[in-house]
Every structure is written in structure tokens, then in C-alpha cells.
Design a protein around this motif. Sequence first.
Motif, PDB file in Angstrom:
ATOM      1  N   GLY A 140      23.132  67.292  59.518  1.00 30.71           N
ATOM      2  CA  GLY A 140      23.120  66.662  58.207  1.00 30.71           C
ATOM      3  C   GLY A 140      24.399  65.933  57.854  1.00 30.71           C
ATOM      4  O   GLY A 140      24.371  64.778  57.401  1.00 30.71           O
ATOM      5  N   VAL A 141      25.545  66.590  58.047  1.00 24.16           N
ATOM      6  CA  VAL A 141      26.816  65.979  57.657  1.00 24.16           C
ATOM      7  C   VAL A 141      27.119  64.730  58.498  1.00 24.16           C
ATOM      8  O   VAL A 141      27.471  63.675  57.949  1.00 24.16           O
ATOM      9  CB  VAL A 141      27.954  67.011  57.728  1.00 24.16           C
ATOM     10  N   PRO A 142      27.006  64.792  59.850  1.00 22.22           N
ATOM     11  CA  PRO A 142      27.214  63.557  60.622  1.00 22.22           C
ATOM     12  C   PRO A 142      26.212  62.459  60.260  1.00 22.22           C
ATOM     13  O   PRO A 142      26.577  61.281  60.207  1.00 22.22           O
ATOM     14  CB  PRO A 142      27.032  64.017  62.082  1.00 22.22           C
ATOM     15  N   ALA A 143      24.952  62.854  59.993  1.00 19.70           N
ATOM     16  CA  ALA A 143      23.951  61.846  59.613  1.00 19.70           C
ATOM     17  C   ALA A 143      24.310  61.216  58.277  1.00 19.70           C
ATOM     18  O   ALA A 143      24.154  59.997  58.086  1.00 19.70           O
ATOM     19  CB  ALA A 143      22.566  62.488  59.543  1.00 19.70           C
TER      20      ALA A 143
ATOM     21  N   PRO B 149      33.919  63.913  65.678  1.00 13.91           N
ATOM     22  CA  PRO B 149      32.541  64.346  65.394  1.00 13.91           C
ATOM     23  C   PRO B 149      31.985  65.289  66.458  1.00 13.91           C
ATOM     24  O   PRO B 149      31.209  66.194  66.139  1.00 13.91           O
ATOM     25  CB  PRO B 149      31.759  63.022  65.363  1.00 13.91           C
ATOM     26  N   VAL B 150      32.391  65.088  67.705  1.00 12.87           N
ATOM     27  CA  VAL B 150      31.913  65.964  68.786  1.00 12.87           C
ATOM     28  C   VAL B 150      32.420  67.387  68.584  1.00 12.87           C
ATOM     29  O   VAL B 150      31.670  68.368  68.719  1.00 12.87           O
ATOM     30  CB  VAL B 150      32.371  65.421  70.153  1.00 12.87           C
ATOM     31  N   VAL B 151      33.703  67.513  68.240  1.00 21.50           N
ATOM     32  CA  VAL B 151      34.286  68.836  68.029  1.00 21.50           C
ATOM     33  C   VAL B 151      33.654  69.515  66.815  1.00 21.50           C
ATOM     34  O   VAL B 151      33.328  70.716  66.845  1.00 21.50           O
ATOM     35  CB  VAL B 151      35.811  68.730  67.866  1.00 21.50           C
ATOM     36  N   LEU B 152      33.456  68.763  65.738  1.00 22.88           N
ATOM     37  CA  LEU B 152      32.815  69.329  64.546  1.00 22.88           C
ATOM     38  C   LEU B 152      31.389  69.771  64.852  1.00 22.88           C
ATOM     39  O   LEU B 152      30.945  70.838  64.411  1.00 22.88           O
ATOM     40  CB  LEU B 152      32.825  68.304  63.410  1.00 22.88           C
ATOM     41  N   ALA B 153      30.664  68.940  65.597  1.00 21.44           N
ATOM     42  CA  ALA B 153      29.300  69.303  65.975  1.00 21.44           C
ATOM     43  C   ALA B 153      29.291  70.526  66.883  1.00 21.44           C
ATOM     44  O   ALA B 153      28.399  71.380  66.791  1.00 21.44           O
ATOM     45  CB  ALA B 153      28.616  68.121  66.672  1.00 21.44           C
ATOM     46  N   LEU B 154      30.300  70.649  67.748  1.00 19.72           N
ATOM     47  CA  LEU B 154      30.400  71.804  68.633  1.00 19.72           C
ATOM     48  C   LEU B 154      30.575  73.082  67.818  1.00 19.72           C
ATOM     49  O   LEU B 154      29.966  74.124  68.114  1.00 19.72           O
ATOM     50  CB  LEU B 154      31.577  71.625  69.593  1.00 19.72           C
ATOM     51  N   PHE B 155      31.394  73.009  66.780  1.00 26.14           N
ATOM     52  CA  PHE B 155      31.552  74.150  65.882  1.00 26.14           C
ATOM     53  C   PHE B 155      30.215  74.485  65.222  1.00 26.14           C
ATOM     54  O   PHE B 155      29.844  75.656  65.088  1.00 26.14           O
ATOM     55  CB  PHE B 155      32.604  73.831  64.813  1.00 26.14           C
ATOM     56  N   GLY B 156      29.485  73.448  64.821  1.00 27.63           N
ATOM     57  CA  GLY B 156      28.183  73.672  64.197  1.00 27.63           C
ATOM     58  C   GLY B 156      27.180  74.285  65.157  1.00 27.63           C
ATOM     59  O   GLY B 156      26.389  75.152  64.771  1.00 27.63           O
ATOM     60  N   VAL B 157      27.189  73.849  66.402  1.00 30.96           N
ATOM     61  CA  VAL B 157      26.294  74.421  67.417  1.00 30.96           C
ATOM     62  C   VAL B 157      26.609  75.907  67.599  1.00 30.96           C
ATOM     63  O   VAL B 157      25.708  76.755  67.672  1.00 30.96           O
ATOM     64  CB  VAL B 157      26.425  73.663  68.753  1.00 30.96           C
ATOM     65  N   GLY B 158      27.894  76.225  67.687  1.00 28.76           N
ATOM     66  CA  GLY B 158      28.290  77.623  67.794  1.00 28.76           C
ATOM     67  C   GLY B 158      27.840  78.424  66.583  1.00 28.76           C
ATOM     68  O   GLY B 158      27.358  79.563  66.718  1.00 28.76           O
ATOM     69  N   SER B 159      27.969  77.834  65.393  1.00 27.30           N
ATOM     70  CA  SER B 159      27.554  78.514  64.166  1.00 27.30           C
ATOM     71  C   SER B 159      26.069  78.838  64.197  1.00 27.30           C
ATOM     72  O   SER B 159      25.643  79.945  63.846  1.00 27.30           O
ATOM     73  CB  SER B 159      27.869  77.639  62.950  1.00 27.30           C
ATOM     74  N   PHE B 160      25.263  77.862  64.621  1.00 25.08           N
ATOM     75  CA  PHE B 160      23.819  78.071  64.679  1.00 25.08           C
ATOM     76  C   PHE B 160      23.480  79.172  65.686  1.00 25.08           C
ATOM     77  O   PHE B 160      22.644  80.045  65.422  1.00 25.08           O
ATOM     78  CB  PHE B 160      23.104  76.772  65.060  1.00 25.08           C
ATOM     79  N   ALA B 161      24.139  79.142  66.837  1.00 32.71           N
ATOM     80  CA  ALA B 161      23.900  80.174  67.848  1.00 32.71           C
ATOM     81  C   ALA B 161      24.312  81.551  67.331  1.00 32.71           C
ATOM     82  O   ALA B 161      23.604  82.545  67.548  1.00 32.71           O
ATOM     83  CB  ALA B 161      24.663  79.834  69.129  1.00 32.71           C
ATOM     84  N   GLY B 162      25.448  81.617  66.628  1.00 31.74           N
ATOM     85  CA  GLY B 162      25.917  82.891  66.101  1.00 31.74           C
ATOM     86  C   GLY B 162      24.989  83.464  65.058  1.00 31.74           C
ATOM     87  O   GLY B 162      24.703  84.669  65.045  1.00 31.74           O
TER      88      GLY B 162
END
Length: 397
Positions: free
Chosen positions: A143-146, A240-253
Amino acid sequence: MPFAVYVLGLAVFAQGTSEFMLSGLLSGIAGDLDVSLGAAGLLTSAFALGMVVGAPLTALAGRTWPRRRALLFFLGVFVAVHVVGALTSSYGVLLATRVAGALANAGFWAVALVTALAMVPPHQRARATAVVVGGVTVACVVGVPAGAALGELWGWRSAFWAVALVSVPAAIALLVAVPGGRSDDAPGVSARSELRTLGRPRLLLTLLVMALVQGATFCTFSYLEPLVTEVTGFGAGWVPVVLALFGVGSFAGVTLAGRMADSRPEAVIGLGMTALAVGWGALALAAAHPVAALALVLLQGALAFGTGTTLITRVFHLAPDAPTMAGSFATAAFNVGAAVGPWLGGLALGAGLGFRAPVWVSALLMCLALAGAGALAASSGAVRRNLTARRRPAPER
């Protein structure tokens, strides 16, 4: 898992996007409304303040409403203020819509959490909480990157329109999927009694620990951009890649914690918090090494949101007779951390301590959270010992 729980996650996704998307839209808003960047930044602060203050107030006002009516009302207000925000040319009006949107978001969060828990059996409560909170993590990833991309293509107003449009199908699905029912599970309990329940020391300590964990999370998250560009050595295109990576980790967690926390919540919280404290320190030390930095960003995102989700579930466990108000206090604690953490990180940067300083602040906040968790564990042990002593039969004379 009931379909309605996923619908709640969709609505939280739209609202989470609105909460965090302004970071990529501030320049456009400032230029269009002829205000400073600092004034545009106050729009984010206004939303956070509205969430902190609004969570208990809106939950208190709507505690006796049917759940579906409360959810639709709060979501309807949220959509309306975004339409007004997309149309206005006044900074004052836009600021007011951010406060109103935060109040509606806070009320929705409080009712959504208790609604999700009421629709599942006790052994699935952590998983239901994870689905709802997962909406925020998806907002960080997608959402945020979009929203930033829409702002770049068609102006900041398009992002506001997009949030409103995404909320409409969520509202329709809520109307169909969520059963009508009270917002509280104890209709005979007065608001004063609920507030007394929320004054229990163990519950307040859990909320404090939760705020410290979120403060540590958002302290580093808010300043990842200067860390990865100035210390790690990545170009601006990597941000944006690093921020998205944090978000991916958050979703997995969140997903993993939802499956584990119902059976072993204390272990998830204890191990997660310990690993977070060590992980923030490791990131501060290894930030100059790209591979290590990327791996730790992913891991910390997973640990932060997995632990945070489990703490939310514990809040409900400690206040079963005040579920809606407990949800509102959990929401407020989350946003206190989201506001205080970046502020402390900014102070550390302003003091000239370097770009790693916010990460060290996160490690310090986690040490404080661990101390609070230790006190909580000690009090829980004392309670269990007292209960055991009361149940033990008196010795025969």
C-alpha cells in the motif's frame, strides 16, 4: 478461519496505507497547498495523535453498538474524510480530516480486534489477531509504495482517492460477512467497571511493554533511509526495496506468530523480545555490511510484528470482561510507540550521534521492554503461587 476476519484485514490494509503513506507524499502536499515541509509533516503527527487519543474515546462511545454497525460507521467516516481530503485546497481542512480519519481508524481497530476474536474458538485467537494486524504489514509492503507511486504519477490526491476506493469493497463485504452483535461481550458491565478493569497493574505493564516494543520498531523503521544510504552504502533506488523487505518480514512474522502464539504465547513473547534486543544491536554494528544489513532488516521485521501481535492477544487475555476497551488501549499503546520511537530517534540524530544512533535507541528501548517483561513474569509467578497456596488444603490438627 471465517471469511469476515480476512475482510477486517482488508479494511485495516486500507487504513494502514493511509496512516503511513504520507511519508512519500509530503513534498507534493507542501507544494500544492503552499505550506512548508514541516507543516506537511504535521499531518502525520496529527494522525498519530488522533489514534492515541481516539482509541479509548471512540471505543467508549461505541461500546454498546452492534459490532457491524460500529465497523460500518467508523469505516464510512474514514472514507468520507479521505474524499474531503482529496478535494480540499485548504491545509486546515486537510489537517482536520487527518485527525478525523485517525479517530475513525482508532474506533475501527478497537471493534475489529474484538470482533475477530469473537468469531473464532479460543485456540485460534492469536491467528485471528494476526490476520487483522497482517493488514498493516501488507500496507507496508504494497500500500505505502503504491501510494507513493500514485502520488508521483497523478499527484498526492490520487493516493487519497485510492484509499477511499479500496475501502468501499471492504465496507460491502463487512455488511455481508460480519454478524450483528454487541461491541462488548458483557452487556451488564458499565463503562466505569471496564475502565477499572483496565487499571489492573499486570495489564498496564503489558501495555507499557507493548509500547516499548513498537517504539523500538518504528524508531529504526522511520530512519532506515539514511541508514542504508549513508552507512550501508546503497543508492536511493534501494530504499523502497529495503522498506519492502522489512514489510515482507513483518508479514511473515505475523503469520508465523499467529500459528504459534495460541499454544505458547509466553515463549513467543520472551524469545521474540530477546531476539529483538540482540537484533537491533547487531544491525547497529553490522549496518555497513550490505548482506548482513538486509538479512537483519528482514529478520527484525518478522520479530517485531510477530511479537507485537502476540502482545495484543495477551492484552485481551488479561481483560476478558472489557474486550472493546482492551482493544482500544492496545491500539493506543501501539501508536504511542509509533509516535515516541521516531521522536527519540530524531533526538539521537539531532544530537550528532550518527546514522546508527536510532538503531541503538531501538536496542535500548528493547532492553527496557525486557525489564518490563521480567517484572510481568515475576508478578505472574507470584499470582500462581498465591493461587496454589489458597487451593492447598489446611493441615490437620
